[in-house]
Scaffold this motif. Structure first.
Motif, PDB file in Angstrom:
ATOM      1  N   LEU A 145     126.471  52.479  31.369  1.00 34.96           N
ATOM      2  CA  LEU A 145     124.878  52.862  31.433  1.00 34.96           C
ATOM      3  C   LEU A 145     124.281  52.200  32.882  1.00 34.96           C
ATOM      4  CD1 LEU A 145     123.570  52.878  28.017  1.00 34.96           C
ATOM      5  CD2 LEU A 145     123.929  54.620  29.328  1.00 34.96           C
ATOM      6  N   SER A 146     124.642  51.015  33.082  1.00 36.92           N
ATOM      7  CA  SER A 146     124.163  50.251  34.294  1.00 36.92           C
ATOM      8  C   SER A 146     124.588  51.031  35.610  1.00 36.92           C
ATOM      9  CB  SER A 146     124.628  48.875  34.290  1.00 36.92           C
ATOM     10  OG  SER A 146     124.092  47.911  33.146  1.00 36.92           O
TER      11      SER A 146
ATOM     12  N   ALA B 173     122.714  54.233  35.908  1.00 35.62           N
ATOM     13  CA  ALA B 173     121.362  54.008  36.184  1.00 35.62           C
ATOM     14  C   ALA B 173     121.261  53.696  37.601  1.00 35.62           C
ATOM     15  CB  ALA B 173     120.551  52.790  35.228  1.00 35.62           C
ATOM     16  N   ASN B 174     122.197  52.898  37.905  1.00 35.80           N
ATOM     17  CA  ASN B 174     122.063  52.635  39.629  1.00 35.80           C
ATOM     18  C   ASN B 174     122.390  53.746  40.366  1.00 35.80           C
ATOM     19  OD1 ASN B 174     122.068  50.645  41.894  1.00 35.80           O
ATOM     20  ND2 ASN B 174     124.316  51.342  41.899  1.00 35.80           N
TER      21      ASN B 174
ATOM     22  N   TYR C 196     121.614  57.031  39.778  1.00 39.70           N
ATOM     23  CA  TYR C 196     120.691  58.124  39.690  1.00 39.70           C
ATOM     24  C   TYR C 196     119.194  57.406  39.828  1.00 39.70           C
ATOM     25  CZ  TYR C 196     123.551  61.618  38.266  1.00 39.70           C
ATOM     26  OH  TYR C 196     124.789  62.607  38.158  1.00 39.70           O
TER      27      TYR C 196
ATOM     28  N   HIS D  86     117.554  54.912  38.321  1.00 40.12           N
ATOM     29  CA  HIS D  86     116.688  54.772  37.254  1.00 40.12           C
ATOM     30  C   HIS D  86     116.629  53.220  37.073  1.00 40.12           C
ATOM     31  CE1 HIS D  86     116.013  58.724  36.108  1.00 40.12           C
ATOM     32  NE2 HIS D  86     117.392  58.956  35.811  1.00 40.12           N
TER      33      HIS D  86
ATOM     34  N   LEU E   1     117.843  48.411  32.219  1.00 43.89           N
ATOM     35  CA  LEU E   1     118.642  48.487  30.769  1.00 43.89           C
ATOM     36  C   LEU E   1     118.410  47.417  30.164  1.00 43.89           C
ATOM     37  CD1 LEU E   1     120.903  50.547  29.272  1.00 43.89           C
ATOM     38  CD2 LEU E   1     122.526  48.893  30.347  1.00 43.89           C
TER      39      LEU E   1
ATOM     40  N   LEU F  85     117.300  52.669  28.196  1.00 43.79           N
ATOM     41  CA  LEU F  85     117.237  52.858  29.709  1.00 43.79           C
ATOM     42  C   LEU F  85     116.178  53.175  30.048  1.00 43.79           C
ATOM     43  CD1 LEU F  85     119.033  52.796  32.313  1.00 43.79           C
ATOM     44  CD2 LEU F  85     119.625  54.971  31.605  1.00 43.79           C
ATOM     45  N   THR F  86     115.326  52.420  30.965  1.00 44.24           N
ATOM     46  CA  THR F  86     114.130  53.036  31.437  1.00 44.24           C
ATOM     47  C   THR F  86     114.614  53.729  32.743  1.00 44.24           C
ATOM     48  OG1 THR F  86     113.165  50.645  30.928  1.00 44.24           O
ATOM     49  CG2 THR F  86     111.902  52.198  32.515  1.00 44.24           C
ATOM     50  N   LEU F  87     113.635  54.842  32.825  1.00 46.46           N
ATOM     51  CA  LEU F  87     113.814  56.040  33.576  1.00 46.46           C
ATOM     52  C   LEU F  87     113.036  55.944  34.792  1.00 46.46           C
ATOM     53  CD1 LEU F  87     114.252  58.974  31.531  1.00 46.46           C
ATOM     54  CD2 LEU F  87     116.013  57.645  32.362  1.00 46.46           C
ATOM     55  N   SER F  88     113.152  56.397  36.030  1.00 44.81           N
ATOM     56  CA  SER F  88     112.232  56.134  37.238  1.00 44.81           C
ATOM     57  C   SER F  88     110.804  56.849  37.072  1.00 44.81           C
ATOM     58  CB  SER F  88     112.990  56.714  38.364  1.00 44.81           C
ATOM     59  OG  SER F  88     113.224  57.907  38.301  1.00 44.81           O
TER      60      SER F  88
ATOM     61  N   CYS G 160     111.785  56.345  28.546  1.00 39.57           N
ATOM     62  CA  CYS G 160     113.016  55.557  28.046  1.00 39.57           C
ATOM     63  C   CYS G 160     113.783  56.426  27.264  1.00 39.57           C
ATOM     64  CB  CYS G 160     112.577  54.171  27.219  1.00 39.57           C
ATOM     65  SG  CYS G 160     113.741  53.151  26.661  1.00 39.57           S
TER      66      CYS G 160
END
Length: 408
Positions: free
Chosen positions: A318-319, A322-323, A325, A327, A330, A339-342, A367
Motif C-alpha cells: 500500500l505504501s 500510495a507513493n 499515485y 496519495h 498510511l 490510506l489517506t487520499l490526495s 480515506c
C-alpha cells in the motif's frame, strides 16, 4: 474459478453502479421488501470462500472489507462451518438462564488468553460497549461515590451517545487531564479510531491515559470491537501498546461473521450482579461455539506469525501504491489499515474498485479502509494491489476528463 472478467470497455464512474444493478437485478429476488438504513451495493452475493465472494452472476470479487473485519477467518472457513454444524445438531439455545458448555468454554478461553477475570457474552459490539458503560457506572456507585461521567475522544464511535462536553480531542493528553472531574468514573477509548479514518492512538497517549486513570482511581475502558481478536497482530491491541484496561469490549471478529461479542472485566471492575443486564440469546450455544472456533484458530501455533508477515506485505504494498499515485499517509496496525487520499475521491475509488472486482470501504471522504481476513495470503494481497491500482487509474482518468471538459 470464474473470476471477474476485467476486459470490458471502461464506463464512466457514474455508470458503474447502474451497470451492476441491471446485471444483478435480472437474476436476484426483488429488494423492494427490504427495509434499509444504509446504501447497499447493487450486486447480490450468494457464496463466499476465504477472501473471495461471488454474486448472482457468478462474478468473483476479492473482499478486503470482510464485513468491516467481522469475518476474521474469511468467508465460510472450514473450522467455523464444522463447529456451527456440529453444535446446531446438538444444541442451539437452551435459554439465557441456563448454562451451556460452549458458553463456558468461550468464557474460559477469553479470560485465559486476555488475562481477564470475568466475561459477559453478548451479540454485537455495540451491545458490548453499552454494557461496558453500564458496568463502569455500577462500579462508580460502589467505589466512587456514585460518579457516572464517562469521557471519550472526539471521532470515537461512542461520542454520539455521550454529551458533547464529555468528548475531548483524540491523542491530546492535556485536554483529557482538563476534562476529568470528581464525577468522572471512566475514560473510554478505541486504540484505533476506525470510523474516523483509521487513526491510531500514539503509545505516549495511551500509556498516559492509563497512568492518569491509575493516579485518579478511575477506570480505563478500551473498545476493541474493531481491533481485538488478532486484528492488530495480538489477541488485544492493548498488548501492542503495553497497557492494561479495566474493561474491554470485544465484537466483530470474535464470531468470524457470526454475531458474538464479549465484555471483559478485571479486578474490582467485576461487579455485575444478577439482574444488572438483561439478555435473551446472549451466550447461546451456537454463537458461543463460533467464538471458540475463531479464538482457537487465532491462538493456534503460527497463526499470529503468519498474520504479522501478511500485514507487513500489505503495508509495504500500500505504501508503494500510495507513493506512485501521489496519495497520502498510511495509518494502522496489523491487518487494519487506512490510506489517506490526495483529495475527497474515496467514494469514486470504492466504486471503481467494485468494477474491478475488489471490495474496499471508505470511512471518510478522503480515506480508504482495508480489513482483509486475518488468514489472507500474500497472493491475495498482490492481486488486491493490482486491482486497486487499476481503480486509481480509472478515477484519475475520469478526473482528467472532467477537468478538460470544464476547461473547454
Amino acid at each position: 474459478m470464474n473470476l471477474f472478467n476485467l476486459r470490458r470497455s471502461p464506463p464512466s464512474l457514474d455508470d458503474l453502479a447502474a451497470e451492476g444493478f441491471q446485471s444483478a437485478a435480472s437474476h436476484s429476488p426483488s429488494r423492494e421488501y427490504l427495509m434499509t438504513s444504509v446504501e447497499h451495493a447493487a450486486q447480490v452475493f450468494i457464496r463466499g470462500q476465504g477472501s473471495w465472494l461471488w454474486d448472482s452472476d457468478d462474478r468473483a470479487y476479492l473482499d478486503f472489507t470482510q464485513g468491516g473485519g467481522a469475518n476474521s477467518l474469511g468467508h465460510s472457513p472450514t473450522v467455523l462451518v464444522k463447529a456451527l454444524a456440529g453444535q446446531a445438531q446438538a444444541l442451539i439455545n437452551p435459554g439465557c438462564g441456563l448454562l451451556n458448555r460452549s458458553q463456558l468454554n468461550l468464557a474460559e478461553r477469553l479470560c485465559t488468553s486476555t488475562g481477564s477475570d470475568q466475561v459477559y457474552l453478548l451479540n454485537t459490539g455495540s451491545e458490548a460497549c453499552e454494557a461496558a458503560m453500564h458496568l463502569a457506572r455500577k462500579w462508580g456507585q460502589l467505589h466512587r461515590g456514585g460518579a457516572s461521567r464517562i469521557i471519550t475522544a472526539c471521532g470515537s464511535r461512542h461520542a454520539k451517545h455521550l454529551p458533547a462536553s464529555d468528548c475531548v480531542p483524540f491523542n491530546d493528553l492535556p485536554a483529557l487531564h482538563a476534562a476529568v472531574d470528581a464525577q468522572t468514573v471512566a475514560i473510554m477509548l478505541e486504540p484505533i479510531q476506525t470510523a474516523a479514518g483509521v487513526v491510531p492512538a500514539t503509545e505516549h497517549y495511551l500509556k498516559g491515559v492509563e497512568r492518569l486513570c491509575r493516579e485518579l482511581g478511575i477506570l480505563l475502558i478500551l473498545d476493541e470491537v474493531q481491533t481485538g481478536v488478532g486484528r492488530c497482530g495480538h489477541v488485544l491491541a492493548e498488548q501492542y501498546y503495553g497497557v492494561r484496561a479495566d474493561i474491554v469490549a470485544l465484537g466483530n471478529g470474535l464470531g468470524g461473521g457470526v454475531p458474538v461479542a464479549a465484555l471483559l472485566a478485571r479486578g474490582n471492575a467485576c461487579c455485575f450482579e444478577p439482574g444488572d443486564l438483561d439478555g435473551g440469546p446472549h451466550g447461546n450455544a451456537l454463537m458461543a461455539v463460533a467464538g471458540v472456533a475463531v479464538l482457537d484458530s487465532v491462538l493456534d501455533h503460527g497463526f499470529v506469525e503468519h498474520l504479522r508477515d501478511s500485514a507487513q506485505h500489505l503495508r509495504e504494498g500500500l505504501s508503494r501504491l500510495a507513493n506512485r499515485y501521489g496519495h497520502g499517509e498510511l495509518r494502522g496496525q496489523g491487518l487494519l489499515w487506512g490510506l489517506t487520499l490526495s483529495d475527497d475521491c474515496a467514494e469514486a475509488v470504492v466504486k471503481a474498485a467494485l468494477f474491478e472486482g475488489l471490495l474496499i470501504s471508505a470511512p471518510t471522504a478522503d480515506c480508504l479502509r482495508f480489513t482483509p481476513a486475518l488468514s489472507v495470503s500474500k497472493g491475495n494481497i498482490d492481486e488486491m494491489l493490482l486491482r486497486l491500482a487499476r481503480a486509481f487509474s480509472r478515477v484519475r482518468t475520469a478526473q482528467l476528463q472532467c477537468r478538460k471538459g470544464i476547461a473547454v
